[in-house]
Design an enzyme around this catalytic site. Structure first.
Site, PDB file in Angstrom:
ATOM      1  N   MET A 141      -4.275  -5.787  11.006  1.00 36.61           N
ATOM      2  CA  MET A 141      -5.109  -4.833  11.691  1.00 36.61           C
ATOM      3  C   MET A 141      -5.865  -3.919  10.735  1.00 36.61           C
ATOM      4  O   MET A 141      -5.373  -3.573   9.678  1.00 36.61           O
ATOM      5  CB  MET A 141      -4.262  -3.984  12.607  1.00 36.61           C
ATOM      6  N   HIS A 168      -5.594 -35.503   3.465  1.00 37.03           N
ATOM      7  CA  HIS A 168      -5.904 -36.672   2.649  1.00 37.03           C
ATOM      8  C   HIS A 168      -6.930 -36.291   1.573  1.00 37.03           C
ATOM      9  O   HIS A 168      -6.763 -36.581   0.393  1.00 37.03           O
ATOM     10  CB  HIS A 168      -6.448 -37.792   3.537  1.00 37.03           C
ATOM     11  N   ARG A 177      -3.850  -1.222  -6.459  1.00 39.60           N
ATOM     12  CA  ARG A 177      -3.111  -2.486  -6.429  1.00 39.60           C
ATOM     13  C   ARG A 177      -3.589  -3.325  -7.608  1.00 39.60           C
ATOM     14  O   ARG A 177      -4.653  -3.053  -8.162  1.00 39.60           O
ATOM     15  CB  ARG A 177      -3.350  -3.245  -5.118  1.00 39.60           C
ATOM     16  N   TYR A 215       9.217 -33.585 -26.593  1.00 44.43           N
ATOM     17  CA  TYR A 215       7.813 -33.240 -26.389  1.00 44.43           C
ATOM     18  C   TYR A 215       7.293 -33.886 -25.120  1.00 44.43           C
ATOM     19  O   TYR A 215       7.932 -34.776 -24.558  1.00 44.43           O
ATOM     20  CB  TYR A 215       6.960 -33.705 -27.588  1.00 44.43           C
ATOM     21  N   LYS A 253       0.830  -1.199   0.000  1.00 41.85           N
ATOM     22  CA  LYS A 253       0.000   0.000   0.000  1.00 41.85           C
ATOM     23  C   LYS A 253       0.867   1.253   0.000  1.00 41.85           C
ATOM     24  O   LYS A 253       0.646   2.178  -0.783  1.00 41.85           O
ATOM     25  CB  LYS A 253      -0.911  -0.029   1.232  1.00 41.85           C
ATOM     26  N   CYS A 292       5.363 -39.589 -21.860  1.00 40.85           N
ATOM     27  CA  CYS A 292       3.941 -39.831 -22.112  1.00 40.85           C
ATOM     28  C   CYS A 292       3.172 -40.268 -20.871  1.00 40.85           C
ATOM     29  O   CYS A 292       2.040 -40.693 -20.956  1.00 40.85           O
ATOM     30  CB  CYS A 292       3.763 -40.854 -23.225  1.00 40.85           C
ATOM     31  N   SER A 331      10.129 -43.120 -25.779  1.00 41.87           N
ATOM     32  CA  SER A 331       9.064 -42.406 -25.093  1.00 41.87           C
ATOM     33  C   SER A 331       9.107 -42.847 -23.632  1.00 41.87           C
ATOM     34  O   SER A 331       9.028 -44.041 -23.333  1.00 41.87           O
ATOM     35  CB  SER A 331       7.712 -42.747 -25.718  1.00 41.87           C
ATOM     36  N   GLY A 338      -6.636 -10.209   7.855  1.00 43.57           N
ATOM     37  CA  GLY A 338      -6.200 -10.695   9.158  1.00 43.57           C
ATOM     38  C   GLY A 338      -5.269  -9.708   9.828  1.00 43.57           C
ATOM     39  O   GLY A 338      -5.043  -9.767  11.023  1.00 43.57           O
ATOM     40  N   ARG A 381      -3.095   3.326   8.551  1.00 44.79           N
ATOM     41  CA  ARG A 381      -3.450   2.185   7.692  1.00 44.79           C
ATOM     42  C   ARG A 381      -2.324   1.168   7.678  1.00 44.79           C
ATOM     43  O   ARG A 381      -1.176   1.500   7.427  1.00 44.79           O
ATOM     44  CB  ARG A 381      -3.694   2.660   6.259  1.00 44.79           C
TER      45      ARG A 381
HETATM   46  P1  ADP Z   1      -7.953  -1.882   3.664  1.00 42.09           P
HETATM   47  O1  ADP Z   1      -6.577  -2.342   3.391  1.00 42.09           O
HETATM   48  O2  ADP Z   1      -8.733  -2.742   4.594  1.00 42.09           O
HETATM   49  O3  ADP Z   1      -8.690  -1.496   2.418  1.00 42.09           O
HETATM   50  P2  ADP Z   1      -7.416   0.881   3.981  1.00 42.09           P
HETATM   51  O4  ADP Z   1      -6.227   1.348   4.728  1.00 42.09           O
HETATM   52  O5  ADP Z   1      -7.296   0.901   2.517  1.00 42.09           O
HETATM   53  O6  ADP Z   1      -7.793  -0.546   4.513  1.00 42.09           O
HETATM   54  O7  ADP Z   1      -8.611   1.799   4.469  1.00 42.09           O
HETATM   55  C1  ADP Z   1      -9.929   1.411   4.705  1.00 42.09           C
HETATM   56  C2  ADP Z   1     -10.882   2.440   4.088  1.00 42.09           C
HETATM   57  O8  ADP Z   1     -10.611   3.740   4.563  1.00 42.09           O
HETATM   58  C3  ADP Z   1     -10.733   2.523   2.595  1.00 42.09           C
HETATM   59  O9  ADP Z   1     -11.990   2.697   2.011  1.00 42.09           O
HETATM   60  C4  ADP Z   1      -9.886   3.726   2.393  1.00 42.09           C
HETATM   61  O10 ADP Z   1     -10.094   4.289   1.144  1.00 42.09           O
HETATM   62  C5  ADP Z   1     -10.350   4.632   3.522  1.00 42.09           C
HETATM   63  N1  ADP Z   1      -9.293   5.575   3.917  1.00 42.09           N
HETATM   64  C6  ADP Z   1      -8.069   5.245   4.385  1.00 42.09           C
HETATM   65  N2  ADP Z   1      -7.330   6.347   4.610  1.00 42.09           N
HETATM   66  C7  ADP Z   1      -8.103   7.397   4.285  1.00 42.09           C
HETATM   67  C8  ADP Z   1      -7.885   8.805   4.273  1.00 42.09           C
HETATM   68  N3  ADP Z   1      -6.730   9.349   4.645  1.00 42.09           N
HETATM   69  N4  ADP Z   1      -8.896   9.582   3.863  1.00 42.09           N
HETATM   70  C9  ADP Z   1     -10.075   9.039   3.479  1.00 42.09           C
HETATM   71  N5  ADP Z   1     -10.341   7.734   3.456  1.00 42.09           N
HETATM   72  C10 ADP Z   1      -9.360   6.899   3.857  1.00 42.09           C
HETATM   73 MG    MG Z   2      -7.908  -0.481   1.074  1.00 42.92          MG
END
Ligand code: ADP
Ligand code: MG
Ligand code: MG
Length: 907
Positions: free
Chosen positions: A121, A471, A349, A885, A35, A865, A798, A119, A110
């Protein structure tokens, strides 16, 4: 670089990061997380990204590990100082100040590891709000509703994410407020309502810090620690992600999609993730923030209608999409927010996509010049091609089922394809119902070797426990059965013959549909379809693959229809036609048995004369389907007793006839019973005579041909006469005769004499001739070890990799697969299944000997084969080791073409 370690980089410092790391994008992602790296890249491209900075993965590892100066899980001062410095920069850029009521700056915190990881945060938005800054923000924006909405979100996210409070506590307060106000959504609450909600939230979370800096620091530390949280560790184990990468933290100025009617927030893919069709695909919400769009609490609008409400922002978004694709050379999944009419990009992404979309996108990106054809070929995985070869759930059926809440659980997607059937909870029931023509899904807590008969009888397999190497997973993949394992939401009650998902009960006989490609389990009977292999994008991609590959791809086909399908799929000939399969056909088996039963050579010839015309028509069909291409026909291989009933079955029949004879009422009946009895007793004597204690190592393959040369002669005739027919009809047949199970050059010399003589005889009778080849299977260690001597009597080799694996390991596949082999794989005694991928150390070393011997002769071809011929890993091996082949089942030919091209492209 000299100077103190950098723990923090601003989004506009990507050049510095690249210089420090030597430029490799992969290491940039490693340091800044996916990110963070992409936020920095967008910033560099001049795309509007709210300013901010990334606290590196290295900072995370330092925090988690501690050192001499600072204990683990404590924020080191030098990291925090750099955070403050970078925050100061963000303040200057925006002319706002963090924690200052007169011009409050709010930020989000973020998480973002190198690989996207559910999973980890969750994000905390609106950091920096407290009672004072909230007032300041109301004064500035004049929008009390917006400020209290943001404030309550901060407390709620901080409470759940950082303080570990249950979300329910907060949701209950909101629900009560909605009821009081008589509205359906939070957005409809009044400013006064929200102020009260905030007050209640503060009571629920007394530990919520009012100091903005404390909020920020605790949020960053919580992200760091979540790297070692249970969910994250489990996910990394399942996905095979290293545990020592750490996560980065992105701190970014907030932009507000909840600032009124000119504001919005949304997500979009630059092309359809379902079909690959060009054009934005996504959803948005007016006057909303962050997660609202994906959380499903409010009904979203399709991205196209953004063009109607906020045309300027929509046009810009389309332009950004184009720029991002041009930079990343791939379809992008983006998050954006419109604040009062202004577009801001918050994330990009590479987008997730279905196999169909992957193929179309790769081809169209190449056509648009964004990637070259080699990249397009590399973009699609053999597993995605495999998708086209299995029945799949129809997209509309899936969408409808999800809408109706019939997606009951999701597990691990261990064996692709869709399966629809009635639930059976034990293998015997599964087998019994399947025998009645019912379609069955076998549902078990886990499977064991005892369950294999039920697994084979079922359309698909579902287990509630177990992982990718359980399994159930291994057996399902081996036999190409769709399977979903580890569906932990489902509980099987074997005694009660039912399964439970929460309150929902699934009874025996209830219909379920599962998707082994996504791991989804649905209630009911979903429509399926077989994807179209002639899909234009797929055939284009495969034709590009053909330009890169050097390894040939042929098919194992026994019947003309298979040969036709193989050719349509791109096969360049038949690498293996197993003639015995023709003998098993119901109209031929009695003739074959008559031949085996013959007391004398003359009698045997008579039976063979009857068989020959039948084989001829099959071979003619093969030559026609593969006109101009090699057709390798292997002489009869299995021990003769395989064509007769088993000893046990015959004994049973005889005893039965004797009992009935003693009770017979009429002469006619006695006559009939006696005839059958005599016939069966004759058969039994023959079966006893042919009985071997080790049939796989007994009278079979070339040994059979030398023992009964008249069988060999009949087969050679059955090959060359139709070849002559095809030639006379203006065709271009390329017959190649293959001798099975050769272990000694003498066997091959002898067999070849008979083959050449008989071919010459046919040509003389027909007054024509054609080039043909005689070769041998290499399927025993001795054949490989004496390959130079065999090569003196052969035109090609073969490698029968199935048998070569069995004979090299000295183990019987049929016996091993349902017993110890599965345990060996699960417990790691074997690191891979040698019947799936060529064992490079043993089997591979023997194949190398055959290749070396062949290299001494001009134009001497060596193919593989066995089933390995359709396995991407083995195909890579074959390419590297210079085989001519691979030959695989007609259905897997497209997979092999792609895998062979990818192997060539990695050179
Ligand atoms: P995830 O990886 O779970 O998508 P994000 O970090 O991308 O988490 O953020 C979750 C939501 O919050 C997303 O919709 C993102 O666009 C929004 N968001 C994150 N940072 C900001 C920001 N600085 N201003 C506005 N929206 C934000
Ligand atoms: Mg996001
Ligand atoms: Mg064999």
């Amino acid at each position: 670089m000299s100077g103190p370690t950098r723990w923090v980089y601003r989004f506009d410092e990507l050049d510095t990061v690249e210089q420090t790391l030597g430029g490799a994008w992969d290491s940039v992602r490693g340091l800044l997380g996916g990110k963070g790296a992409n936020l920095a890249e967008m910033t560099r491209l001049g795309i509007p990204v709210p300013p901010g900075f990334t606290v590196t993965t290295r900072a995370c590892l330092r925090y988690l590990g501690g050192d001499d100066a600072v204990p683990a899980n404590t924020m080191p001062t030098e990291i925090w100082d750099q955070v403050l410095a970078a925050l100061g920069d963000t303040e200057r850029k925006l002319g706002k100040r963090f924690g200052d009521p007169s011009t409050p700056l709010l930020v989000s915190c973020r998480s973002g590891a190198k690989f996207s990881m559910p999973g980890m945060m969750d994000t905390v938005l609106n950091i920096g709000l407290n009672d004072e800054t909230a007032k300041g923000l109301i004064d500035r924006s004049g929008d009390e509703h917006f400020v209290y909405d943001s404030y309550r979100r901060l407390i709620q996210m901080f409470g759940t994410v950082v303080l570990g409070l249950r979300d329910e506590l907060f949701e209950n307060v909101l629900a009560a407020a909605r009821t009081t106000r008589g509205v359906a959504t939070d957005a409809e609450l009044t400013a006064a309502d929200l102020r009260q909600v905030v007050a209640r939230f503060r009571e629920i979370s007394p530990r919520f810090p009012t100091d903005p800096y404390e909020q920020l620091q605790l949020a960053i530390e919580a992200v760091f620690r979540s790297w070692n949280g249970r969910r994250a560790i489990d996910y990394r184990n399942a996905a095979g992600i290293a545990h020592d990468l750490g996560t980065a933290v992105n701190v970014q100025a907030m932009v507000f999609g909840n600032l009124g009617a000119q504001s919005a927030t949304g997500v979009a893919m630059t092309r359809s993730g379902a079909t690959g069709a060009p054009g934005l695909e996504g959803d948005f919400l007016l006057n909303a923030q962050g997660e609202d769009v994906v959380s499903g609490t409010r009904a979203t609008l399709p991205i196209q209608s953004l063009g109607e409400v906020l045309p300027q922002a929509y046009a810009e978004l389309q332009e950004m999409a184009g720029r991002l694709e041009a930079r990343y050379h791939d379809m992008q999944d983006i998050e954006f927010t419109v604040e009062d009419g202004t577009l801001w990009m918050l994330q990009t992404r590479d987008g997730k996509r279905t196999a169909t979309a992957a193929v179309r996108i790769a081809v169209e990106l190449a056509d648009e010049g964004l990637i070259d054809r080699a990249t397009a070929v590399r973009r699609v995985s053999p597993a995605q091609i495999d998708f086209f070869l299995h029945p799949q759930l129809a997209a509309e059926a899936r969408a409808k089922a999800i809408e109706e809440g019939r997606l009951v659980a999701t597990g691990l997607n261990v064996s692709p394809g869709a399966a629809v059937g009635a639930v059976a909870f034990d293998p015997d029931t599964a087998q019994r119902l399947a025998a009645d023509g019912r379609k069955i899904i076998l549902v078990r807590p886990e499977t064991k070797p005892d369950d294999v008969h039920g697994m084979l009888a079922a359309q698909g397999i579902l287990t509630t426990r177990g992982g990718r190497t359980s399994h159930a997973a291994l057996v399902a993949r081996q036999f190409g059965k769709p399977a979903v394992v580890g569906v932990s939401a489902l509980e099987v009650d074997l005694v009660g013959h039912r399964a439970l998902v929460g309150d929902l009960e699934i009874a025996e006989g209830d219909w379920v549909s599962l998707d082994g490609g996504t791991g989804q389990v649905f209630l009911g009977q979903l429509d399926t379809f077989v994807p179209d292999i002639s899909d234009t994008w797929l055939s284009t991609l495969l034709s590009w693959a053909d330009d890169y590959r050097r390894l040939g791809v042929r098919a194992n086909a026994d019947y003309p229809v298979d040969a036709q399908r193989a050719r349509a799929n791109g096969a360049e000939g038949i690498g293996l036609c197993r003639t015995e399969h023709m003998f098993f056909a119901t109209d031929r088996l009695p003739l074959m048995q008559k031949m085996i039963m013959s007391g004398s050579t003359t009698e045997r010839r008579e039976a063979l004369d009857e068989l020959q015309p039948l084989q001829r028509s099959d071979f003619l069909g093969l030559f026609r389907a593969m006109d101009g291409l090699p057709v390798i026909i292997r002489l009869v291989d299995p021990p003769l007793h395989e064509f007769l009933p088993t000893f046990e079955e015959l004994s049973h029949r005889i005893t039965d006839a004797k009992i009935r004879l003693s009770a017979a009422a009429s002469l006619d009946e006695i006559d009939g019973l006696l005839t059958r009895l005599r016939h069966d007793e004759d058969l039994l004597r023959r079966v006893e005579a042919l009985r071997e204690s080790n049939p796989m190592l007994g009278l079979r393959g070339v040994r059979l041909a030398l023992r009964y040369p008249e069988i060999l002669q009949m087969q050679v005739r059955a090959i060359f006469e139709p070849a002559c027919d095809a030639l006379e009809a203006g065709g271009d047949p390329h017959p190649e005769v293959m001798v099975p199970l050769t272990t000694d050059a003498g066997e091959l010399r002898k067999a070849r004499e008979v083959i050449d003589a008989e071919a010459a005889a046919v040509f003389a009778e027909r007054g024509l001739s054609m080039p043909y080849l005689v070769g041998t299977m290499v399927e025993t260690p001795r054949a490989a070890l004496t390959a130079p001597k065999l090569a003196a009597h052969a035109d090609f080799f073969s490698v029968g990799s199935n048998d070569l694996t069995q004979t090299t390991y000295g183990l019987s596949r049929d016996d091993a697969e349902t017993s110890f082999l599965v345990d060996y794989l699960r417990t790691g005694v074997y690191d891979h299944d040698p019947f799936t991928s060529i064992d490079p150390d043993g089997v591979g070393a023997l194949i190398d000997l055959a290749i070396d011997a062949a290299d001494l002769h001009e134009g001497f071809e060596v193919g593989v084969c066995g089933e390995h011929g359709g396995d991407p890993t083995s195909i890579g091996w074959c390419h590297e080791h210079g085989l001519t082949y691979v030959s695989c089942s007609p259905l897997r030919v497209p997979v092999a073409r792609l895998a062979a091209a990818q192997a060539a492209l990695t050179d």
